[in-house]
Design an enzyme around this catalytic site. Structure first.
Site, PDB file in Angstrom:
ATOM      1  N   ASN A  13     -91.228  29.917  -9.926  1.00 19.45           N
ATOM      2  CA  ASN A  13     -90.644  30.080 -11.265  1.00 19.45           C
ATOM      3  C   ASN A  13     -89.124  30.004 -11.097  1.00 19.45           C
ATOM      4  O   ASN A  13     -88.511  30.932 -10.576  1.00 19.45           O
ATOM      5  CB  ASN A  13     -91.077  31.442 -11.819  1.00 19.45           C
ATOM      6  CG  ASN A  13     -90.354  31.821 -13.100  1.00 19.45           C
ATOM      7  OD1 ASN A  13     -89.683  31.000 -13.715  1.00 19.45           O
ATOM      8  ND2 ASN A  13     -90.490  33.077 -13.506  1.00 19.45           N
ATOM      9  N   LYS A  15     -86.960  30.064 -13.355  1.00 14.75           N
ATOM     10  CA  LYS A  15     -86.270  30.828 -14.401  1.00 14.75           C
ATOM     11  C   LYS A  15     -85.149  29.970 -15.014  1.00 14.75           C
ATOM     12  O   LYS A  15     -85.317  28.752 -15.125  1.00 14.75           O
ATOM     13  CB  LYS A  15     -85.749  32.155 -13.840  1.00 14.75           C
ATOM     14  CG  LYS A  15     -86.874  32.927 -13.121  1.00 14.75           C
ATOM     15  CD  LYS A  15     -86.515  34.334 -12.766  1.00 14.75           C
ATOM     16  CE  LYS A  15     -87.721  35.007 -12.098  1.00 14.75           C
ATOM     17  NZ  LYS A  15     -87.504  36.402 -11.789  1.00 14.75           N
ATOM     18  N   HIS A  99     -94.141  36.812 -18.893  1.00 18.70           N
ATOM     19  CA  HIS A  99     -93.309  37.276 -17.773  1.00 18.70           C
ATOM     20  C   HIS A  99     -92.519  38.506 -18.240  1.00 18.70           C
ATOM     21  O   HIS A  99     -92.119  38.579 -19.410  1.00 18.70           O
ATOM     22  CB  HIS A  99     -92.359  36.157 -17.339  1.00 18.70           C
ATOM     23  CG  HIS A  99     -91.635  36.490 -16.072  1.00 18.70           C
ATOM     24  ND1 HIS A  99     -90.543  37.322 -16.053  1.00 18.70           N
ATOM     25  CD2 HIS A  99     -91.878  36.151 -14.781  1.00 18.70           C
ATOM     26  CE1 HIS A  99     -90.134  37.466 -14.793  1.00 18.70           C
ATOM     27  NE2 HIS A  99     -90.935  36.761 -14.004  1.00 18.70           N
ATOM     28  N   GLU A 101     -89.577  39.341 -17.905  1.00 17.73           N
ATOM     29  CA  GLU A 101     -88.267  39.044 -18.482  1.00 17.73           C
ATOM     30  C   GLU A 101     -88.407  38.605 -19.940  1.00 17.73           C
ATOM     31  O   GLU A 101     -87.539  38.899 -20.767  1.00 17.73           O
ATOM     32  CB  GLU A 101     -87.555  37.980 -17.628  1.00 17.73           C
ATOM     33  CG  GLU A 101     -87.082  38.594 -16.308  1.00 17.73           C
ATOM     34  CD  GLU A 101     -86.983  37.625 -15.144  1.00 17.73           C
ATOM     35  OE1 GLU A 101     -86.971  36.407 -15.361  1.00 17.73           O
ATOM     36  OE2 GLU A 101     -86.919  38.123 -13.995  1.00 17.73           O
ATOM     37  N   GLU A 169     -96.985  41.482 -11.364  1.00 23.71           N
ATOM     38  CA  GLU A 169     -95.584  41.487 -10.961  1.00 23.71           C
ATOM     39  C   GLU A 169     -94.953  42.825 -11.342  1.00 23.71           C
ATOM     40  O   GLU A 169     -94.535  43.010 -12.500  1.00 23.71           O
ATOM     41  CB  GLU A 169     -94.822  40.369 -11.673  1.00 23.71           C
ATOM     42  CG  GLU A 169     -95.308  38.987 -11.340  1.00 23.71           C
ATOM     43  CD  GLU A 169     -94.192  37.960 -11.503  1.00 23.71           C
ATOM     44  OE1 GLU A 169     -93.888  37.285 -10.525  1.00 23.71           O
ATOM     45  OE2 GLU A 169     -93.616  37.873 -12.597  1.00 23.71           O
ATOM     46  N   GLY A 175     -86.868  40.292  -8.104  1.00 26.00           N
ATOM     47  CA  GLY A 175     -85.462  40.020  -7.798  1.00 26.00           C
ATOM     48  C   GLY A 175     -84.740  41.156  -7.101  1.00 26.00           C
ATOM     49  O   GLY A 175     -83.523  41.119  -6.955  1.00 26.00           O
ATOM     50  N   SER A 214     -90.328  39.580  -5.312  1.00 27.71           N
ATOM     51  CA  SER A 214     -89.674  39.555  -3.995  1.00 27.71           C
ATOM     52  C   SER A 214     -90.558  39.008  -2.876  1.00 27.71           C
ATOM     53  O   SER A 214     -90.471  39.469  -1.740  1.00 27.71           O
ATOM     54  CB  SER A 214     -89.136  40.947  -3.634  1.00 27.71           C
ATOM     55  OG  SER A 214     -88.107  41.316  -4.539  1.00 27.71           O
TER      56      SER A 214
HETATM   57  P1  PGA Z   1     -88.603  37.094  -7.465  1.00 27.50           P
HETATM   58  O1  PGA Z   1     -89.179  36.824  -8.942  1.00 27.50           O
HETATM   59  O2  PGA Z   1     -89.482  36.357  -6.497  1.00 27.50           O
HETATM   60  O3  PGA Z   1     -87.198  36.555  -7.501  1.00 27.50           O
HETATM   61  O4  PGA Z   1     -88.667  38.572  -7.238  1.00 27.50           O
HETATM   62  C1  PGA Z   1     -90.559  36.811  -9.162  1.00 27.50           C
HETATM   63  C2  PGA Z   1     -90.851  36.490 -10.604  1.00 27.50           C
HETATM   64  O5  PGA Z   1     -90.129  36.961 -11.489  1.00 27.50           O
HETATM   65  O6  PGA Z   1     -91.805  35.744 -10.881  1.00 27.50           O
END
Ligand code: PGA
Length: 252
Positions: A13, A15, A99, A101, A169, A175, A214
């Site tokens: 992803n 983003k 997601h 976010e 997640e 992140g 992560s």
């Molecule tokens: P990340 O994000 O691997 O940067 O922690 C995962 C995600 O949001 O799908």
């Protein structure tokens, strides 16, 4: 797809990252996938601006392309939004919905996420439906209740093992460089799997569950070895082909 061992999926992803030049990273992925016999499905979800270009460049290769979100409707007066049909038309075969976010930045409820998953299905695409708890919810012992409620409210009744994938997640792991323990991942994935089996029977048994938050080359093997973890949803480490290939290598 055998119900006993679903084929893993490693999904990236990007983003809100990536300009035309980033397509070079995806080209490296395709070259590698062509040269090796990948034992998992591989997907990149670039920003909407790059879906068509990436899908065109990846046609006929082992690299699938997906969107990061879609509007529940197929078309209409919704300035700035993109529909599942448009993503399909651009060459996408997957869409991430719900997601954390999106849930946080756009106040998306489970009902909205469910409508988006239905939209993905309507357009013939695979929905990757995300669930996950915040750190406060984990600390107060509510993780299983929270993800269970999200799963119940976000996965539509028309879900099958072919058109739906669930991604666990933890919000606090995204992140941050932090990951849950293997035991914590096993507990949540076991609970999600059991809930899907109880709701969908054999279909739920075969539904793939991704872990995200992560994931990097150094922890991929351990996380992917957990029961009912059928792949990874990767943010930061999907931006560079070398890192992403290191995660794909966990399936070798
Ligand atoms: P990340 O994000 O691997 O940067 O922690 C995962 C995600 O949001 O799908």
């Amino acid at each position: 797809m055998s119900s006993a061992t679903p084929r893993p999926l490693v999904a990236g992803n990007w983003k809100m990252n990536g300009l035309t030049a980033s397509l070079g990273e995806a080209a490296k992925l395709r070259e590698h996938l062509e040269a090796t016999n990948a034992t998992c499905d591989v997907l990149i979800c670039p920003p909407a601006t790059l879906v068509a270009a990436l899908a065109t460049a990846s046609k006929g290769s082992a690299l699938a392309v997906g969107g990061q979100d879609c509007h529940p409707k197929a078309s209409g007066a919704h300035t700035g939004d993109v529909s599942a049909e448009m993503l399909a038309d651009a060459g996408a075969t997957y869409i991430i919905v719900g997601h954390s976010e999106r849930r946080a930045d756009h106040a998306e409820t489970d009902a909205v996420v469910e409508a988006k998953a239905r939209a993905a299905h309507r357009a013939g695409l695979i929905a990757i439906i995300c669930v996950g708890e915040t750190i406060e919810q984990r600390k107060s012992g509510r993780t299983l209740a929270v993800v269970g409620a999200q799963l119940a409210g976000s996965v539509p009744g028309d879900a099958t093992a072919t058109n739906t994938i669930v991604a666990y997640e933890p919000v606090w792991a995204i992140g941050s460089g932090l990951t849950p323990t293997v035991a914590d991942v096993a507990e949540v994935h076991g609970a999600l799997h059991a809930q899907l089996v109880s709701r969908f029977g054999a279909t739920g048994q075969a539904m793939r569950l991704l872990y995200g938050g992560s994931v990097k080359p150094s922890n991929a093997k351990e996380l992917m070895g957990v029961a009912h973890v059928n792949g990874a949803l990767v943010g930061g480490a999907s931006l560079k082909a070398d890192d992403f290939l290191g995660i794909i290598a966990a399936y070798k």
